[in-house]
Design a protein around this motif. Sequence first.
Motif, PDB file in Angstrom:
ATOM      1  N   ARG A  73      -2.917  -1.994 -10.431  1.00 41.22           N
ATOM      2  CA  ARG A  73      -2.441  -0.978  -9.483  1.00 41.22           C
ATOM      3  C   ARG A  73      -2.501  -1.603  -8.084  1.00 41.22           C
ATOM      4  O   ARG A  73      -3.389  -1.309  -7.296  1.00 41.22           O
ATOM      5  N   SER A  90      -9.942  11.318  -3.663  1.00 40.22           N
ATOM      6  CA  SER A  90     -10.583  10.748  -4.847  1.00 40.22           C
ATOM      7  C   SER A  90     -12.102  10.720  -4.678  1.00 40.22           C
ATOM      8  O   SER A  90     -12.623  10.112  -3.733  1.00 40.22           O
ATOM      9  N   ASP A 107      -4.025  10.044  -2.109  1.00 38.03           N
ATOM     10  CA  ASP A 107      -4.776  10.053  -3.366  1.00 38.03           C
ATOM     11  C   ASP A 107      -6.195   9.510  -3.179  1.00 38.03           C
ATOM     12  O   ASP A 107      -7.154  10.025  -3.776  1.00 38.03           O
ATOM     13  N   LEU A 108      -6.334   8.483  -2.351  1.00 37.41           N
ATOM     14  CA  LEU A 108      -7.652   7.903  -2.123  1.00 37.41           C
ATOM     15  C   LEU A 108      -8.565   8.863  -1.364  1.00 37.41           C
ATOM     16  O   LEU A 108      -9.759   8.993  -1.693  1.00 37.41           O
ATOM     17  N   ASP A 117      -8.942  -2.184  -9.415  1.00 36.33           N
ATOM     18  CA  ASP A 117      -7.642  -1.516  -9.331  1.00 36.33           C
ATOM     19  C   ASP A 117      -6.497  -2.520  -9.276  1.00 36.33           C
ATOM     20  O   ASP A 117      -5.446  -2.308  -9.902  1.00 36.33           O
ATOM     21  N   SER A 162       0.816  -1.214   0.000  1.00 37.46           N
ATOM     22  CA  SER A 162       0.000   0.000   0.000  1.00 37.46           C
ATOM     23  C   SER A 162       0.850   1.264   0.000  1.00 37.46           C
ATOM     24  O   SER A 162       0.325   2.355  -0.269  1.00 37.46           O
ATOM     25  N   ASN A 201      -0.421   6.945  -1.662  1.00 34.06           N
ATOM     26  CA  ASN A 201      -1.611   6.215  -2.120  1.00 34.06           C
ATOM     27  C   ASN A 201      -2.827   6.546  -1.258  1.00 34.06           C
ATOM     28  O   ASN A 201      -3.943   6.714  -1.780  1.00 34.06           O
ATOM     29  N   TYR A 202      -2.610   6.636   0.044  1.00 36.12           N
ATOM     30  CA  TYR A 202      -3.710   6.980   0.944  1.00 36.12           C
ATOM     31  C   TYR A 202      -4.187   8.408   0.699  1.00 36.12           C
ATOM     32  O   TYR A 202      -5.395   8.685   0.721  1.00 36.12           O
ATOM     33  N   GLU A 206      -6.696   0.534  -0.529  1.00 35.49           N
ATOM     34  CA  GLU A 206      -8.157   0.469  -0.418  1.00 35.49           C
ATOM     35  C   GLU A 206      -8.580  -0.683   0.484  1.00 35.49           C
ATOM     36  O   GLU A 206      -9.515  -0.539   1.291  1.00 35.49           O
ATOM     37  N   ILE A 227      -2.465   0.857  -4.917  1.00 40.30           N
ATOM     38  CA  ILE A 227      -3.758   1.485  -4.632  1.00 40.30           C
ATOM     39  C   ILE A 227      -4.753   0.456  -4.110  1.00 40.30           C
ATOM     40  O   ILE A 227      -5.505   0.699  -3.158  1.00 40.30           O
TER      41      ILE A 227
END
Length: 301
Positions: free
Chosen positions: A268, A71, A67-68, A262, A46, A64-65, A275, A271
């Motif tokens: 990915r 998002s 971006d989430l 994903d 992650s 990544n966190y 998640e 990501i």
Amino acid sequence: MAVTELSSLKRSKRKEIALAYFFLAPALAVFALFLFYPMLKSVYLSMTLTDPRGRVAEFVWFDNYKDLFLSEAFFHSLKITLYFVLLTVPTTILWSLLLAALTHNKLRGMKVFQFIFSLPIIISVGTGSIIWLLLFHPTAGMLNYFLSKIGVSAIPWLTDPSWALLSVSLMTVWMNMGFVYIVLLSGLQGIPDDIYESAKIDGAGPVRSFLQIVLPLLTPTLFFVLIVSIIGAFQAFGQINILTKGGPMNATNVVVFTIYQDAFINFRFGIGSAEALILFAIILALTVLQFAVLERKVHYQ
């Protein structure tokens, strides 16, 4: 003499502990291989960007966190998941509780109904989804056929965004009904008959007896069913993958299906792992909250 006995007791205790770990070793090895290692691997992935083969290309820490959490698509999938949970969990529990209350007595013929209502538990998600896919068919499906017989126009069950999530939820309620029904029926049958007889002597009717006497005694079973059902609803995937594949227009794109897309469609893995861990944190938080708030109202016999 006392020192010798004490040392002998300590040696005996150490032997018992060693024997216990010896018998636990196979189970611990399985847990480590299929649970602990994948979880630690997910935490590591992650924080990375990976290539299509799953190899780490770059270590990005918590990007990544970030971006989430920025998002809109991810929050949309979270919202759809919460809608799905609200549509399926209360409906399944209330419907199964009603069926269990109507069929838990020992009247002739009740065994047949108990068998029928328990049937969904032996049907796999794939098989059940195929059955309902045929029922939901816009032209050849039995649901629209029966609706046409009463003068109702055909419903686009899986192709209309306003109907798709409701349709998948309907199938999920039926699929989960078998397990929940059996658990609640067992809980009702575990209540002593003396309680029902005492309520009758006191002049309590069936509805009053159920609400004021039976239901409080059933709260441990309901608490267990609620926790298991919420966890299962958050992890729903098979029926969505077969019936709608997250569509139409992402109307059924729950978090687990987003993780699948994903990680295994778009490759990915970083990501997807992020998640999955966020979903794990949400389920854990909700479970802890339920134990902290709802368990106080559980009446253990």
